[in-house]
Write a protein that holds these residues in place. Structure first.
Motif, PDB file in Angstrom:
ATOM      1  N   ARG A 116       0.847  -1.246   0.067  1.00 37.65           N
ATOM      2  CA  ARG A 116      -0.020   0.035  -0.042  1.00 37.65           C
ATOM      3  C   ARG A 116       0.840   1.348   0.015  1.00 37.65           C
ATOM      4  O   ARG A 116       0.167   2.422  -0.298  1.00 37.65           O
ATOM      5  CB  ARG A 116      -0.961  -0.091   1.024  1.00 37.65           C
ATOM      6  N   SER A 283      -7.946  -3.413  -1.768  1.00 42.84           N
ATOM      7  CA  SER A 283      -7.717  -3.035  -3.265  1.00 42.84           C
ATOM      8  C   SER A 283      -8.622  -3.890  -4.115  1.00 42.84           C
ATOM      9  O   SER A 283      -9.336  -5.006  -3.935  1.00 42.84           O
ATOM     10  CB  SER A 283      -6.126  -3.268  -3.420  1.00 42.84           C
ATOM     11  N   ASN A 318      -4.942   0.641  -5.893  1.00 40.61           N
ATOM     12  CA  ASN A 318      -4.831   0.412  -4.424  1.00 40.61           C
ATOM     13  C   ASN A 318      -5.952   0.482  -3.299  1.00 40.61           C
ATOM     14  O   ASN A 318      -6.094  -0.102  -2.276  1.00 40.61           O
ATOM     15  CB  ASN A 318      -3.768   1.621  -3.912  1.00 40.61           C
TER      16      ASN A 318
END
Length: 538
Positions: A116, A283, A318
């Protein structure tokens, strides 16, 4: 199969265990010879932003592993009356990419840096130029090279760099190994050799030679393995970690550890060329198995592989469900304040279904669920944002539709590169993840976003842990020379029912209007990043 037969099967170890470390949940799934789930356990967790990095505590990794296994083991005892002492095979998977760096004593040198983090932009760009191959910011090699550029004090002491799945596998087997799918998010893979690309490994070593580090890249990375290979076995130390009660016996064979992208492909029977899948969670990513290489380098497209080594174009965003889940939590608080206790299934079902009553474009509303940066849209950091104009049709239905649309916004932009620029042929796309446990809604929205038919199988809610259990089962149940594709199609999914949903023209047009608003509003999101500081105080 009756309970007596299942009890005997469990006792004899005619089972396979998959454990996946997802971004919000660690899940253990035990399957039988028919690939059905017979017991499961889980542990909820969340990443934390510490010292500028998204991370998970190393202690939580172990606690979560033990808790998920213990819950699964207890379910076996309750339902089948036996104590779990062995299984036929084990496999671990986890969120891909990131950076777990260890010294020669096996100590973690810096806290786990997850996929991330959007902190490796300089390194990713330099390596992309060096290799002429797209290196996303998430990839382990980008994290390593950024640490080199930052002159971090731990770099000379490096002895082993791996992913979360690779770490767990090493912890329980003592073997430094990684499945090729997970490895393809560490460093570029050579399709011919099914190993790290040797020319690029050499380029990297030469590029940093002046630093004088006492290691070469090849010495740091785990060995690459294909699905179906045995890679180590459960050691006595590993058995004590996984099952502190001491019931589980060592010696159980392990398949290669994989990434969540690979287990998603397996769980949706999407490892054959011209197939694809979309995996939805914190995500969201789409994996399309390619017939040929792309014509050029695209920063938005990761080139990775299936667990058996076929090339895959991966579009990874993301941010997906975290902001939606936060809003669900707010609605739960409201419900409880009004004196109503609502279970999660009903809460999600009612609110998500409201989206079906909305205006096709979401009523002019706009949302970005950016808890972190988003490579596809060029933002290094994120701020969850909801915006409307005085003329917007601000209803609950439109609010929910907008948040579902935006969950797939960045994904749609990346997929356009494959389908429009590269004219990639896709025979089918299958979707999986918790969002699809609510019938119709998520499938309908995704079909509109991608403008292709979306299939959801009856196994859609099983997720990556089940996919990992299938890879573990493939290790011990494959026939001589049987490919992973054939194993899945002819054995696992032969009788599995699915439902395909074609895109609705009105929904497609509505999403087109929304995505134009989404593109135009990115400047608002950037302004929020620039002017709204992390702690919420300007």
């Amino acid at each position: 199969m009756n309970q007596v037969d299942l009890s005997a099967m469990i006792t004899k170890g005619e089972t396979s265990l998959g454990i996946e470390f997802g971004s919000t949940r660690i899940k253990a799934v035990l399957i039988d010879r028919r690939f059905q789930t017979i017991a499961s356990g889980s542990y909820e967790w969340e990443n934390q932003l510490k010292d500028g990095y998204w991370t998970y505590n190393q202690e939580d990794i172990i606690v979560g592993l033990q808790t998920a296994y213990r819950e699964m083991k207890q379910e076996v005892e309750r339902n089948y009356g036996v104590t779990l002492r062995t299984v036929g095979s084990i496999g671990f998977s986890a969120m891909m990419h990131g950076y777990m760096a260890f010294d020669s004593a096996g100590d973690l040198l810096v806290p786990f840096r997850t996929w991330r983090n959007a902190t490796t932009g300089v390194a990713a760009r330099e390596l992309t130029d060096l290799f002429r191959f797209n290196i996303p910011e998430r990839w382990s090699i980008a994290h390593l090279y950024q640490a080199v550029l930052n002159q971090e004090e731990h770099v000379p002491r490096l002895d082993f760099v791996t992913t979360l799945a690779g770490y767990i596998h090493w912890l329980l087997t003592g073997t430094r190994a990684i499945g090729i799918g997970d490895a393809s998010g560490v460093f570029p893979i050579d399709e011919a050799t099914h190993n790290y690309h040797p020319a690029m490994v050499k380029q990297f070593d030469e590029h940093i030679a002046a630093k004088g580090y006492p290691w070469k890249l090849e010495d740091l990375l785990p060995n690459v393995h294909l699905s179906g290979e045995q890679v180590g076995h459960l050691t006595e130390e590993g058995a004590a970690i996984l099952d502190p009660a001491g019931d589980l016996q060592p010696g159980i064979p392990f398949c290669p550890p994989e990434g969540d992208a690979g287990t998603g492909m397996v769980a949706t029977n999407s490892v054959r060329k011209r197939t694809g899948n979309v995996s939805v969670g914190t995500s969201v990513f789409a994996m399309i198995v390619l017939e040929k290489e792309l014509s050029k380098v695209y920063p938005e497209i990761d080139m990775v592989t299936t667990p058996n080594g076929s090339p895959v174009g991966m579009v990874h965003a993301n941010n997906c469900s975290s902001d939606l889940n936060a809003w669900m939590g707010l609605f739960r608080e409201f419900s409880e304040a009004m004196g109503f206790q609502v279970d999660s299934g009903k809460l999600f079902g009612v609110l998500l279904n409201k989206a079906l009553e909305a205006d096709p474009d979401g009523g002019g509303l706009l949302s970005y669920g950016y808890l972190s940066g988003e490579n596809i849209t060029g933002l290094d950091h994120g701020r969850p944002l909801f915006v409307r104009s005085p003329e917007s049709n601000f209803t609950l239905a439109n609010f929910m539709r907008t948040h579902l649309f935006t969950a797939f916004g960045a994904l749609r932009l990346g997929m356009g590169i494959l389908t429009e620029n590269e004219e990639v042929a896709i025979d089918r796309i299958l979707a999986h993840g918790g969002l699809f446990k609510t019938p119709v809604v998520g499938q309908k929205v995704l079909a509109a976003a991608l403008n292709v038919p979306i299939s959801v199988m009856s196994t859609a809610g099983e997720g990556g842990a089940w996919g990992m259990a299938l890879l573990a089962s493939y290790l011990i149940n494959q026939d001589q020379g049987e490919s992973l594709e054939d194993f899945l199609e002819q054995k696992v999914f032969r009788d599995v029912k699915g439902q395909e949903m074609a895109p609705d023209a009105a929904d497609v047009q509505g999403f087109e209007e929304f995505i134009e608003r989404y593109r135009a509003g990115l400047a608002i999101e950037q302004a929020a990043v620039d002017h709204l500081v992390e702690n919420g105080r300007g």
